[in-house]
Write a protein that holds these residues in place. Sequence first.
Motif, PDB file in Angstrom:
ATOM      1  N   VAL A 269       2.551   3.334  26.669  1.00 22.86           N
ATOM      2  CA  VAL A 269       1.388   2.149  26.672  1.00 22.86           C
ATOM      3  C   VAL A 269       0.175   3.228  27.447  1.00 22.86           C
ATOM      4  O   VAL A 269      -0.484   2.934  26.846  1.00 22.86           O
ATOM      5  CB  VAL A 269       2.254   1.328  27.263  1.00 22.86           C
ATOM      6  CG1 VAL A 269       1.441   0.418  27.648  1.00 22.86           C
ATOM      7  CG2 VAL A 269       3.946   0.920  26.987  1.00 22.86           C
ATOM      8  N   TYR A 270       0.733   3.771  28.585  1.00 26.43           N
ATOM      9  CA  TYR A 270      -0.826   4.104  28.985  1.00 26.43           C
ATOM     10  C   TYR A 270      -1.711   5.051  27.895  1.00 26.43           C
ATOM     11  O   TYR A 270      -3.242   4.256  27.648  1.00 26.43           O
ATOM     12  CB  TYR A 270      -0.784   4.949  30.106  1.00 26.43           C
ATOM     13  CG  TYR A 270      -2.332   5.652  30.454  1.00 26.43           C
ATOM     14  CD1 TYR A 270      -2.508   4.889  31.308  1.00 26.43           C
ATOM     15  CD2 TYR A 270      -2.313   6.829  30.255  1.00 26.43           C
ATOM     16  CE1 TYR A 270      -3.913   5.575  32.140  1.00 26.43           C
ATOM     17  CE2 TYR A 270      -3.347   7.497  30.797  1.00 26.43           C
ATOM     18  CZ  TYR A 270      -4.656   7.435  31.966  1.00 26.43           C
ATOM     19  OH  TYR A 270      -5.496   7.617  32.207  1.00 26.43           O
ATOM     20  N   GLN A 271      -0.805   6.021  27.449  1.00 26.89           N
ATOM     21  CA  GLN A 271      -1.865   6.412  26.029  1.00 26.89           C
ATOM     22  C   GLN A 271      -1.951   5.802  25.076  1.00 26.89           C
ATOM     23  O   GLN A 271      -3.353   5.814  24.244  1.00 26.89           O
ATOM     24  CB  GLN A 271      -0.418   8.162  25.979  1.00 26.89           C
ATOM     25  CG  GLN A 271      -0.973   9.357  25.323  1.00 26.89           C
ATOM     26  CD  GLN A 271      -2.324   9.718  25.932  1.00 26.89           C
ATOM     27  OE1 GLN A 271      -2.113   9.958  26.866  1.00 26.89           O
ATOM     28  NE2 GLN A 271      -3.607   9.398  25.077  1.00 26.89           N
ATOM     29  N   ALA A 272      -1.422   5.047  24.797  1.00 29.90           N
ATOM     30  CA  ALA A 272      -1.780   4.074  23.652  1.00 29.90           C
ATOM     31  C   ALA A 272      -2.898   3.455  23.369  1.00 29.90           C
ATOM     32  O   ALA A 272      -3.604   3.458  23.126  1.00 29.90           O
ATOM     33  CB  ALA A 272      -1.037   3.288  22.989  1.00 29.90           C
ATOM     34  N   LEU A 273      -2.852   2.911  25.054  1.00 24.49           N
ATOM     35  CA  LEU A 273      -3.987   2.220  24.748  1.00 24.49           C
ATOM     36  C   LEU A 273      -5.582   3.045  25.398  1.00 24.49           C
ATOM     37  O   LEU A 273      -6.154   2.604  24.761  1.00 24.49           O
ATOM     38  CB  LEU A 273      -4.132   1.349  26.944  1.00 24.49           C
ATOM     39  CG  LEU A 273      -3.011  -0.030  26.559  1.00 24.49           C
ATOM     40  CD1 LEU A 273      -3.132  -0.003  28.446  1.00 24.49           C
ATOM     41  CD2 LEU A 273      -4.151  -0.608  25.992  1.00 24.49           C
ATOM     42  N   VAL A 274      -5.478   4.293  26.167  1.00 25.46           N
ATOM     43  CA  VAL A 274      -6.339   5.091  26.212  1.00 25.46           C
ATOM     44  C   VAL A 274      -7.105   5.229  24.541  1.00 25.46           C
ATOM     45  O   VAL A 274      -8.695   5.665  24.113  1.00 25.46           O
ATOM     46  CB  VAL A 274      -6.220   5.738  26.981  1.00 25.46           C
ATOM     47  CG1 VAL A 274      -7.123   7.709  27.115  1.00 25.46           C
ATOM     48  CG2 VAL A 274      -6.176   5.307  28.373  1.00 25.46           C
ATOM     49  N   ASP A 275      -5.502   5.387  23.647  1.00 23.27           N
ATOM     50  CA  ASP A 275      -6.127   6.253  22.399  1.00 23.27           C
ATOM     51  C   ASP A 275      -7.025   5.237  22.166  1.00 23.27           C
ATOM     52  O   ASP A 275      -8.209   5.576  21.280  1.00 23.27           O
ATOM     53  CB  ASP A 275      -5.164   6.867  21.673  1.00 23.27           C
ATOM     54  CG  ASP A 275      -4.070   8.046  22.559  1.00 23.27           C
ATOM     55  OD1 ASP A 275      -5.434   8.718  23.111  1.00 23.27           O
ATOM     56  OD2 ASP A 275      -3.764   8.763  21.928  1.00 23.27           O
ATOM     57  N   TYR A 276      -6.172   4.572  21.792  1.00 22.06           N
ATOM     58  CA  TYR A 276      -7.373   2.872  21.032  1.00 22.06           C
ATOM     59  C   TYR A 276      -8.501   2.294  21.223  1.00 22.06           C
ATOM     60  O   TYR A 276      -9.512   1.968  20.786  1.00 22.06           O
ATOM     61  CB  TYR A 276      -6.741   1.535  21.072  1.00 22.06           C
ATOM     62  CG  TYR A 276      -6.461   0.806  20.206  1.00 22.06           C
ATOM     63  CD1 TYR A 276      -5.794   0.670  18.677  1.00 22.06           C
ATOM     64  CD2 TYR A 276      -7.560  -0.173  20.531  1.00 22.06           C
ATOM     65  CE1 TYR A 276      -5.877   0.016  18.560  1.00 22.06           C
ATOM     66  CE2 TYR A 276      -7.733  -1.074  19.227  1.00 22.06           C
ATOM     67  CZ  TYR A 276      -7.101  -1.449  17.654  1.00 22.06           C
ATOM     68  OH  TYR A 276      -6.789  -2.296  17.000  1.00 22.06           O
ATOM     69  N   CYS A 277      -8.526   2.485  22.474  1.00 18.38           N
ATOM     70  CA  CYS A 277      -9.880   2.817  23.566  1.00 18.38           C
ATOM     71  C   CYS A 277     -11.025   3.806  22.659  1.00 18.38           C
ATOM     72  O   CYS A 277     -12.368   2.977  22.710  1.00 18.38           O
ATOM     73  CB  CYS A 277      -9.770   2.479  25.423  1.00 18.38           C
ATOM     74  SG  CYS A 277      -8.858   1.060  25.134  1.00 18.38           S
TER      75      CYS A 277
END
Length: 242
Positions: free
Chosen positions: A84-92
Amino acid sequence: MKFVFDLDGTLSFDYMTIDEEIKQVLLKAEDYGHELVFASARSYRDCLGLLGPKLSQRLVIGLNGGVAYHLGQAIFERNLDARVYQALVDYCQTYNLPFFVDDCFDYSGQIVEKIPFFSSVDPLKVVVYMGDHEDLLDDLLGQLERLGQAHLSYHAHEKCLYVNPLDTHKATTVEKLCGENFIAFGNDQNDIELFKTSLYSVQIGDFAGLTPYADDTLELKGEPSPAVAAKISQTFAEFKGK
């Protein structure tokens, strides 16, 4: 009885201080046989200066249930799933969205000046500001929901998406550490689950989304602190011995 208090908008109205009158009433909780608990979206780091040396030694639940401290020591912590953390950072980073990633005492992020509360208090938890990109909200929520490992809460009035570990929010951590018999004071969307779980709840202010879950409501007119202090004192007395 345990009394659980939100901080910003409930006890603090400038996001930097709690009026001395309110602090003095809170410190009398034990005279009525009650225990104090604070539950906030802030990290414990950002609760210290607001609560002061005495109140910050009580049970303090931060990051909307992600961490808890008692007597200044960490007693509970839940981490966000790595995917979830990686998906959030990538999306942002892909869409250049402002975001904050917070743990107990450190934080990171990008375009942090866009976070609504950044100028008033130290940074908070995991927050993504969607104010300039609300058209992307459904897509981001969809991606995170498919991972199924996070508690998601979008605050439309702030235009911020709050992301916590799965099944982790104020109410789950309060229940885990305090049980179900508690009185809750709050003012905002992230207090809804807390109110639903509490034995009795008092809403400070007029946030419409919280009102259906409140047993009592204190409307704020003029200087809020004296009215809040009086309401706390009154409720302490009402639940003495219970």
